[in-house]
Design a protein around this motif. Structure first.
Motif, PDB file in Angstrom:
ATOM      1  N   MET A 122      -3.159  -0.594   3.953  1.00 29.60           N
ATOM      2  CA  MET A 122      -2.793  -1.796   3.212  1.00 29.60           C
ATOM      3  C   MET A 122      -3.465  -1.792   1.849  1.00 29.60           C
ATOM      4  N   LEU A 123      -2.875  -2.544   0.947  1.00 31.83           N
ATOM      5  CA  LEU A 123      -3.489  -2.824  -0.340  1.00 31.83           C
ATOM      6  C   LEU A 123      -4.108  -4.209  -0.263  1.00 31.83           C
ATOM      7  N   VAL A 124      -5.332  -4.344  -0.754  1.00 27.82           N
ATOM      8  CA  VAL A 124      -6.026  -5.628  -0.723  1.00 27.82           C
ATOM      9  C   VAL A 124      -6.524  -5.931  -2.127  1.00 27.82           C
ATOM     10  N   GLY A 125      -6.044  -7.022  -2.693  1.00 28.22           N
ATOM     11  CA  GLY A 125      -6.504  -7.480  -3.994  1.00 28.22           C
ATOM     12  C   GLY A 125      -7.177  -8.828  -3.843  1.00 28.22           C
ATOM     13  N   SER A 154      12.947  -9.817  -2.947  1.00 32.89           N
ATOM     14  CA  SER A 154      13.047  -9.460  -4.357  1.00 32.89           C
ATOM     15  C   SER A 154      12.759  -7.978  -4.548  1.00 32.89           C
ATOM     16  N   PRO A 155      13.655  -7.246  -5.226  1.00 29.58           N
ATOM     17  CA  PRO A 155      13.362  -5.837  -5.513  1.00 29.58           C
ATOM     18  C   PRO A 155      12.079  -5.667  -6.304  1.00 29.58           C
ATOM     19  N   LEU A 156      11.751  -6.676  -7.120  1.00 31.72           N
ATOM     20  CA  LEU A 156      10.537  -6.590  -7.927  1.00 31.72           C
ATOM     21  C   LEU A 156       9.302  -6.549  -7.036  1.00 31.72           C
ATOM     22  N   LEU A 157       9.257  -7.377  -5.992  1.00 29.22           N
ATOM     23  CA  LEU A 157       8.101  -7.408  -5.108  1.00 29.22           C
ATOM     24  C   LEU A 157       7.906  -6.048  -4.433  1.00 29.22           C
ATOM     25  N   ASP A 162       4.999  -0.674  -4.262  1.00 26.96           N
ATOM     26  CA  ASP A 162       5.096   0.785  -4.319  1.00 26.96           C
ATOM     27  C   ASP A 162       4.295   1.356  -5.485  1.00 26.96           C
ATOM     28  N   VAL A 163       4.419   0.715  -6.648  1.00 28.88           N
ATOM     29  CA  VAL A 163       3.691   1.207  -7.826  1.00 28.88           C
ATOM     30  C   VAL A 163       2.187   1.046  -7.632  1.00 28.88           C
ATOM     31  N   LEU A 164       1.767  -0.098  -7.106  1.00 24.61           N
ATOM     32  CA  LEU A 164       0.338  -0.312  -6.863  1.00 24.61           C
ATOM     33  C   LEU A 164      -0.217   0.708  -5.867  1.00 24.61           C
ATOM     34  N   ALA A 165       0.547   1.013  -4.826  1.00 20.90           N
ATOM     35  CA  ALA A 165       0.094   1.985  -3.834  1.00 20.90           C
ATOM     36  C   ALA A 165      -0.139   3.352  -4.463  1.00 20.90           C
ATOM     37  N   THR A 166       0.670   3.691  -5.455  1.00 24.55           N
ATOM     38  CA  THR A 166       0.498   4.966  -6.148  1.00 24.55           C
ATOM     39  C   THR A 166      -0.659   4.914  -7.133  1.00 24.55           C
ATOM     40  N   LEU A 183      -1.555  -6.214 -10.390  1.00 25.96           N
ATOM     41  CA  LEU A 183      -1.952  -7.178  -9.356  1.00 25.96           C
ATOM     42  C   LEU A 183      -1.496  -8.577  -9.730  1.00 25.96           C
ATOM     43  N   ASP A 184      -1.682  -8.978 -10.984  1.00 27.53           N
ATOM     44  CA  ASP A 184      -1.191 -10.283 -11.427  1.00 27.53           C
ATOM     45  C   ASP A 184       0.318 -10.390 -11.236  1.00 27.53           C
ATOM     46  N   ALA A 185       1.031  -9.319 -11.584  1.00 29.30           N
ATOM     47  CA  ALA A 185       2.486  -9.332 -11.432  1.00 29.30           C
ATOM     48  C   ALA A 185       2.884  -9.481  -9.969  1.00 29.30           C
ATOM     49  N   LEU A 186       2.123  -8.855  -9.073  1.00 30.84           N
ATOM     50  CA  LEU A 186       2.420  -8.970  -7.649  1.00 30.84           C
ATOM     51  C   LEU A 186       2.250 -10.411  -7.173  1.00 30.84           C
ATOM     52  N   VAL A 187       1.221 -11.102  -7.657  1.00 29.30           N
ATOM     53  CA  VAL A 187       1.020 -12.510  -7.289  1.00 29.30           C
ATOM     54  C   VAL A 187       2.187 -13.359  -7.777  1.00 29.30           C
ATOM     55  N   VAL A 188       2.601 -13.144  -9.030  1.00 28.32           N
ATOM     56  CA  VAL A 188       3.729 -13.908  -9.570  1.00 28.32           C
ATOM     57  C   VAL A 188       4.983 -13.653  -8.742  1.00 28.32           C
ATOM     58  N   ALA A 189       5.269 -12.386  -8.445  1.00 21.07           N
ATOM     59  CA  ALA A 189       6.469 -12.055  -7.675  1.00 21.07           C
ATOM     60  C   ALA A 189       6.412 -12.661  -6.280  1.00 21.07           C
ATOM     61  N   ALA A 190       5.232 -12.649  -5.658  1.00 16.52           N
ATOM     62  CA  ALA A 190       5.092 -13.236  -4.320  1.00 16.52           C
ATOM     63  C   ALA A 190       5.306 -14.743  -4.356  1.00 16.52           C
ATOM     64  N   CYS A 191       4.714 -15.410  -5.349  1.00 10.39           N
ATOM     65  CA  CYS A 191       4.908 -16.865  -5.460  1.00 10.39           C
ATOM     66  C   CYS A 191       6.366 -17.214  -5.731  1.00 10.39           C
ATOM     67  N   ARG A 192       7.016 -16.436  -6.563  1.00  6.02           N
ATOM     68  CA  ARG A 192       8.442 -16.675  -6.835  1.00  6.02           C
ATOM     69  C   ARG A 192       9.263 -16.548  -5.565  1.00  6.02           C
ATOM     70  N   GLU A 193       9.023 -15.471  -4.802  1.00 10.28           N
ATOM     71  CA  GLU A 193       9.817 -15.268  -3.592  1.00 10.28           C
ATOM     72  C   GLU A 193       9.558 -16.378  -2.582  1.00 10.28           C
ATOM     73  N   TRP A 194       8.304 -16.772  -2.440  1.00 11.48           N
ATOM     74  CA  TRP A 194       7.995 -17.851  -1.516  1.00 11.48           C
ATOM     75  C   TRP A 194       8.682 -19.140  -1.948  1.00 11.48           C
ATOM     76  N   SER A 195       8.625 -19.471  -3.234  1.00 14.42           N
ATOM     77  CA  SER A 195       9.214 -20.728  -3.703  1.00 14.42           C
ATOM     78  C   SER A 195      10.726 -20.722  -3.562  1.00 14.42           C
ATOM     79  N   ALA A 196      11.343 -19.543  -3.699  1.00 11.82           N
ATOM     80  CA  ALA A 196      12.799 -19.460  -3.593  1.00 11.82           C
ATOM     81  C   ALA A 196      13.291 -19.600  -2.157  1.00 11.82           C
ATOM     82  N   SER A 197      12.396 -19.336  -1.192  1.00 10.15           N
ATOM     83  CA  SER A 197      12.827 -19.347   0.207  1.00 10.15           C
ATOM     84  C   SER A 197      12.192 -20.461   1.029  1.00 10.15           C
TER      85      SER A 197
END
Length: 319
Positions: A122-125, A154-157, A162-166, A183-197
């Motif tokens: 896992m990745l942990v930030g 979201s394809p972005l998430l 994938d990019v962070l893992a590399t 990492l900041d971008a991952l938080v934004v993408a996660a919050c967006r996906e959560w809010s959309a669903s």
């Protein structure tokens, strides 16, 4: 400026701790680092996350979890496995009997775990501090946000994980800055996906009222502007009464009450993070009188601006 941008800027990935974790069962880690926000992305195998006093979450590869602190939790191969490692504030790691695990668990560049090729990865930030701005916004999130892979993901998430893992195990020029931004971008993408669903998400993150979102964005972008309910309503095309009603319904407090809390949170972080005078800070957040600002600040934080600054400096110096 919008509140979600402020959410990410407030914890600041510059203060974040990012690792690739590699584990072979049986394993269990108790996290009691009091971090305001942690992001976990399971990239292989399986795991269970159990907050103290909360239900266990069974995780599979592809899951992304936001964990809002400061409460402790256990991440393990399965529920019931006794913790073999404790994570303390600042990322300090030791066994339950106090033996340091910093070197024994190191598996290479930004990698940590009990096995170099374990199946559970896992990745942990971990955002180690959020400040008053971050705490105010993070408080609107649930204690855990679980995002599973699926057709609506979201394809972005997925791409960011994938990019962070590399990149987390790479050593290139500018690597630390790149990882901070990813990492900041991952938080934004996660919050967006959560809010959309998710129904009933906070207005600052999405919500159902676009005009309230617009009003919030204006307050965040220009906190020093001499706002009134009437001027804010006019800026978003509503009547004063309509904005007051819709804002309170969506946010849970009136517009000017929200603005006061927001101004003082911004001021508290500026007092801690800069050497600006109290007068300069008060002007920056919309108070024309340092005395009025100091009175409002003490009413909310229990102490005056200078005493707050000295107390926060002692906390930061202590570690």
């Amino acid at each position: 400026m919008d509140p979600l941008t402020d959410l990410v800027r407030a914890p600041r990935a510059l203060d974040a701790f990012l690792l690739r974790v590699v584990m072979a069962p049986p394993w269990s880690v108790r996290v009691q680092d009091e971090a305001p926000l942690t992001v976990l992305a399971l990239t292989g195998g399986a795991a269970t996350l159990t907050p103290d006093g909360g239900p266990a979450l069974d995780l599979m590869a592809g899951d992304v979890v936001l964990v809002r602190g400061p409460g402790p939790y256990v991440v393990a191969d399965r529920a019931g496995t006794e913790p073999q490692a404790l994570i303390h504030p600042g990322g300090r790691c030791e066994t339950p009997d106090g033996t340091s695990l910093e070197l024994p668990m190191r598996q290479g560049v930004r990698s940590w775990g009990n096995a170099g090729d374990g199946p559970d990865t896992m990745l942990v930030g971990t955002y180690e501090r959020a400040g008053e701005v971050g705490a105010r916004l993070l408080g609107a999130l649930p204690s855990t946000v679980l995002l599973r892979p699926g057709p609506d993901r979201s394809p972005l998430l997925t791409a960011l994980v994938d990019v962070l893992a590399t990149e987390v195990v790479a050593e290139e020029p500018g690597q630390a800055g790149l990882l901070d931004r990813l990492l900041d971008a991952l938080v934004v993408a996660a919050c967006r996906e959560w809010s959309a669903s998710t129904a009933g998400v906070p207005a600052w993150l999405g919500g159902d009222d676009p005009l309230v979102r617009a009003a919030l964005a204006l307050l965040h972008e220009e906190p020093a502007r001499p706002w009134t309910v009437a001027s804010l309503a006019g800026a978003v095309g509503l009547s004063r009464a309509a904005l007051a009603r819709r804002f309170a319904d969506a946010v849970g407090e009136p517009p000017m009450g929200y603005l006061t809390g927001w101004r003082l949170a911004v001021a508290a972080d500026r007092l801690r993070d800069t050497d600006e005078t109290v007068a300069a800070v008060s002007r920056a957040v919309g108070y024309t009188s340092p005395f009025t600002f100091s009175t409002a600040f003490k009413r909310v934080y229990g102490t005056g601006p200078l005493a707050w600054r000295r107390a926060e400096a002692r906390v930061l110096a202590a570690g």
